[in-house]
Motif scaffolding. Structure first.
Motif, short mmCIF file in Angstrom:
data_model
loop_
_atom_site.label_atom_id
_atom_site.label_comp_id
_atom_site.label_asym_id
_atom_site.label_seq_id
_atom_site.Cartn_x
_atom_site.Cartn_y
_atom_site.Cartn_z
N ASN A 83 45.87 35.97 40.32
CA ASN A 83 45.53 34.74 41.05
C ASN A 83 44.38 34.07 40.31
O ASN A 83 43.21 34.30 40.59
CB ASN A 83 45.10 35.07 42.47
CG ASN A 83 44.82 33.82 43.28
OD1 ASN A 83 45.73 33.22 43.82
ND2 ASN A 83 43.56 33.40 43.35
N PHE A 84 44.76 33.25 39.35
CA PHE A 84 43.76 32.66 38.47
C PHE A 84 43.61 31.17 38.76
O PHE A 84 44.57 30.46 39.03
CB PHE A 84 44.16 32.85 37.00
CG PHE A 84 44.32 34.30 36.64
CD1 PHE A 84 43.22 35.09 36.36
CD2 PHE A 84 45.59 34.87 36.58
CE1 PHE A 84 43.38 36.43 36.04
CE2 PHE A 84 45.75 36.20 36.25
CZ PHE A 84 44.63 36.98 35.98
N LEU A 85 42.37 30.72 38.66
CA LEU A 85 42.06 29.30 38.79
C LEU A 85 41.32 28.88 37.53
O LEU A 85 40.40 29.57 37.09
CB LEU A 85 41.17 29.04 40.00
CG LEU A 85 41.81 29.17 41.38
CD1 LEU A 85 40.73 29.22 42.46
CD2 LEU A 85 42.75 28.01 41.65
N VAL A 93 32.95 32.74 44.31
CA VAL A 93 34.30 32.88 43.75
C VAL A 93 34.17 33.78 42.53
O VAL A 93 33.28 33.58 41.69
CB VAL A 93 34.87 31.51 43.34
CG1 VAL A 93 36.25 31.67 42.71
CG2 VAL A 93 34.96 30.58 44.56
N PRO A 94 35.02 34.79 42.39
CA PRO A 94 34.87 35.72 41.26
C PRO A 94 35.03 35.02 39.92
O PRO A 94 35.97 34.26 39.70
CB PRO A 94 35.99 36.74 41.48
CG PRO A 94 36.36 36.61 42.92
CD PRO A 94 36.11 35.19 43.29
N ALA A 115 39.68 34.58 47.39
CA ALA A 115 39.04 35.50 46.44
C ALA A 115 37.53 35.39 46.55
O ALA A 115 36.99 34.29 46.71
CB ALA A 115 39.49 35.18 45.01
N VAL A 137 41.07 36.52 40.93
CA VAL A 137 41.32 37.95 40.84
C VAL A 137 42.62 38.14 40.09
O VAL A 137 43.32 37.16 39.79
CB VAL A 137 41.40 38.61 42.24
CG1 VAL A 137 40.04 38.58 42.93
CG2 VAL A 137 42.46 37.93 43.10
N PRO A 184 44.70 26.40 46.34
CA PRO A 184 44.96 25.70 45.08
C PRO A 184 45.54 26.58 43.99
O PRO A 184 46.01 26.07 42.97
CB PRO A 184 43.57 25.17 44.67
CG PRO A 184 42.61 26.08 45.36
CD PRO A 184 43.26 26.48 46.64
N ALA A 185 45.51 27.89 44.18
CA ALA A 185 46.07 28.77 43.14
C ALA A 185 47.59 28.88 43.24
O ALA A 185 48.21 29.43 42.35
CB ALA A 185 45.45 30.16 43.24
N THR A 238 34.38 26.48 49.95
CA THR A 238 34.97 26.46 48.61
C THR A 238 36.41 25.93 48.61
O THR A 238 36.84 25.33 47.62
CB THR A 238 34.98 27.86 47.98
OG1 THR A 238 35.72 28.75 48.83
CG2 THR A 238 33.56 28.38 47.83
N ALA A 275 39.00 27.37 47.99
CA ALA A 275 39.57 27.84 46.72
C ALA A 275 40.34 29.14 46.91
O ALA A 275 40.42 29.96 46.01
CB ALA A 275 38.45 28.04 45.70
#
Lengths: 221, 459
Positions: free
Chosen positions: A43-45, A21-22, B422, A40, B289-290, B417, B419
């Protein structure tokens, strides 16, 4: 013929080093927890809290450092440090750090801290270690421009007025973003700056021609 | 000799005090006494009285009989014998119903090995008024007799019409005619006291006007009869809210703005929750989840609108920002906690897209050419890649296009993941010798939406 042979060998031996994951960088959330930011642009986590009681944090391409009241934390360990927050200026895998509470400078490397015999008689807004030396932004240097936060960047300088965020490139061009009440600007990672405004955290993508202001999720309780 | 006689007289009195009978009214227990007056009831109605058998003594009492012998009387008999410990009690329900006006009585008896208790229960049955309930309300004879006003909109009036009839051959005096309950009111009809002539009918109306959503209860007392009144109120439905988004095509990796408004003024203040849910097209992941509201990083935000207003505030703001994630699929917005005139559910479709990159770099190391990519694949089908290297004059180097397939690695990564899509990946090409003549690389990267072509220059 030689090159063809070389790449002929390569074509049979390519490899990928793993997919991840970046990672974008680290922030201090409103509760004082250090959290990783992944994803990215757009699109932030936010990752789970990594440490509590964090006062300051910043990242470069190679390094992330966080400051609690008495320590500097890194991915590899921690070291005692003067009390209060810190301003970080990264220099590859080392950093120059200013501690405003004690008005002292130090150089961090490998989880050790060497105090520097430097002195300033003004508030240090930002530090940048470049190829040609160390740049330090002092409050008085910016007195006619802004009373807000300033971040020195490889690309130029990012600063905030009462109602705008401005990215001034080294060629003199300026990009302006509408943003009020910015309180702090930190280096989130190699390609992003984090801007705290009231109870929200914005991120500015810094890559040339891709500059864009985003909002981090979960930054409001 | 005189003392012996006195003691002999006292013993039965002391013994009678151990098992005692009480009448329960709410939380109050009153000694039953020798006579239990259950009052006047209308023919056909049922009267229930709760009795308590209590052991006031210091020894265990074995109750061998609990009965109410008399026409129309019943008692919910327990299986006898049963014990009652000292200081403990057992409640029973005494009921009576008769259809013929008269005075009725029964011998209520409780026996134990210590003492017996008896009381005479008396009920007077009279001709009661006959109540006819017209729709929209519904009546039931119970017990207890009840009238349901059904569901009404908060703040609105619901009327129920009734006929009160004297079906007997004698004039029927009505001394009690009243309603209790904050939402209920007799709006038209006779005022007590009044008399209904034999065979005559009088009409009356009860208003049900609930102020806010909720359950309401009250009572209608007509001489010997009491009806339980009930009704339910719901909030006024809002005009169907309009969910609107900032302009531009909806795609992955966007932060979008949502506003909500009403097409006409809200009839009442209302509040509820705005929710979003995401359904990905792929089966590799179950969610992204984002996809969240940015204000809180959650999928639910409160909203409110004031009476007469059209602007809906979301978390106190005029709009809400959300992320679209990195998966093709559908984002569904729903409202809960309010009643609306139509379903406001709104769905945004995130279309499949070509592989998208934030950062791509090509670097030389000793013995290696590295290509790093940071981006996302909202189709979850990435993996097929073609690399063509070029020299400084732009000529493709042998062996030409090099095919690599990382499909399984990407699938495993996405599945593990959960997630979103990405990713960052580095592909390395081992090389021996001088690589300075290798200037660039063309990449063709495919997913189910197509092929992305990128040219990178080595640093």
């Amino acid at each position: 013929m030689k090159r063809a042979l070389l790449l002929l060998i390569a074509s049979c031996a390519w490899s990928q080093s793993g997919i991840d994951v970046p990672a974008i960088g680290m922030i201090v959330d409103p509760s004082g927890s250090l959290r990783a930011v992944q994803g990215v642009a757009g699109n932030f986590l936010l990752g789970a809290p990594l440490a509590a009681g964090v006062l300051s944090a910043a990242c470069s391409e190679q390094l992330c450092l966080a400051k609690t009241d008495s320590k500097i934390l890194s991915a590899t360990g921690q070291v005692d440090a003067p009390p209060g927050p810190a301003e970080f200026g990264f220099d590859r895998d080392t950093a120059v750090i200013f501690f405003p509470a004690s008005q002292t400078f130090a150089r961090w490397h490998d989880d050790t801290l060497e105090l520097l015999d430097w002195a300033v008689d003004d508030a240090v807004l930002s530090i940048r270690v470049g190829d040609h030396g160390i740049e330090i932004a002092l409050r008085r240097d910016w007195a006619g421009v802004t009373n807000g936060p300033v971040l020195l960047l490889k690309e130029g300088v990012l600063f905030a007025t009462a109602d705008e965020l401005l990215l001034r490139h080294r060629d003199g061009s300026v990009l302006t973003f509408e943003l009020t009440d910015a309180e702090s600007i930190t280096s989130l990672g190699p390609h992003y700056a984090a801007i705290r405004a009231l109870d929200r955290t914005f991120v500015l993508r810094l890559e040339p021609e891709h500059e864009q202001l985003f909002l981090l999720p979960g930054s409001t309780p | 000799m005189k003392w012996i006689v006195i003691l002999a007289l006292l013993l039965p009195i002391a013994a009678r005090a151990q098992i005692a009978l009480y009448v329960i009214n709410g939380s109050i227990a009153t000694p039953a006494g020798a006579a239990l007056d259950l009052g006047r009831i209308a023919a056909g109605d049922t009267v229930n009285t709760r009795l308590r058998i209590k052991n006031n003594g210091t020894s265990l009492a074995n109750i061998s009989r609990v009965s109410a012998d008399g026409i129309g009387f019943t008692i919910d008999r327990l299986s006898v014998p049963f014990p009652i410990a000292p200081g403990s009690a057992q409640d029973v329900l005494l009921s009576f119903r008769a259809t013929t006006p008269a005075v009725y009585n029964a011998n209520v008896q409780v026996n134990s090995q210590i003492n017996n208790v008896t009381a005479i229960a008396v009920v007077t049955v009279v001709n009661g008024p006959s109540l006819t309930v017209f729709p929209v309300c519904t009546g039931s004879d119970g017990p207890p007799p009840a009238i349901d006003f059904g569901r009404a909109q908060a703040g609105q009036l619901r009327l129920c019409n009734f006929y009160l009839q004297n079906t007997s051959a004698q004039p029927m005096p009505i001394a009690t005619f009243q309603v209790t309950g904050s939402a209920f009111r007799i709006s038209s009809g006779p005022k007590a006291p009044f008399i209904i002539a034999p065979g005559e009918t009088t009409a009356f109306v009860i208003d049900f006007t609930p102020g806010a959503a909720g359950l309401y209860s009250g009572s209608l007392a007509i001489e010997t009869r009491t009806f339980v009144l009930s009704g339910t109120a719901f909030d006024s439905p809002l005009p169907k809210p309009l969910l609107e988004f900032d302009s531009g095509p909806v795609q992955s990796a966007q932060q979008r703005r949502l506003t909500m408004r009403l097409p006409s003024a809200a009839p009442a203040a209302a509040s509820g929750f705005l929710n979003l849910a995401f359904t990905p097209d792929t089966t590799l992941v179950t969610d992204d989840p984002a996809v969240v509201f940015l204000a809180t990083g959650t999928r639910t935000l409160p909203f409110s609108v004031t009476q007469g207003g059209t602007q809906i505030l979301i978390s106190g703001q005029t709009s809400a920002m959300f992320q679209t994630g990195t998966s093709s699929g559908r984002i569904r917005f729903t409202l809960t906690g309010i009643s609306t005139d139509g379903d406001p559910t709104t769905t945004l479709t995130i279309p499949p897209a070509l592989l998208s990159f934030d950062t791509t770099t090509a670097t030389r190391r000793t013995g290696n050419l590295d290509i790093q990519m940071i981006g996302f694949d909202n189709t979850y089908a990435a993996g097929a890649m073609v690399f063509t290297f070029f020299d400084t004059s732009g000529q493709a180097l042998q062996p030409g296009a090099i095919l690599a397939d990382f499909t399984q690695a990407f699938r495993a990564f996405f599945s593990k993941t959960q997630a979103g899509s990405a990713f960052q990946v580095r592909v390395s090409f081992p090389v021996t010798g001088d690589t300075s003549g290798i200037a660039g690389v063309d990449m063709k990267l495919s997913n189910s939406a197509g092929t992305t072509t990128t040219h990178l220059t080595f640093k």
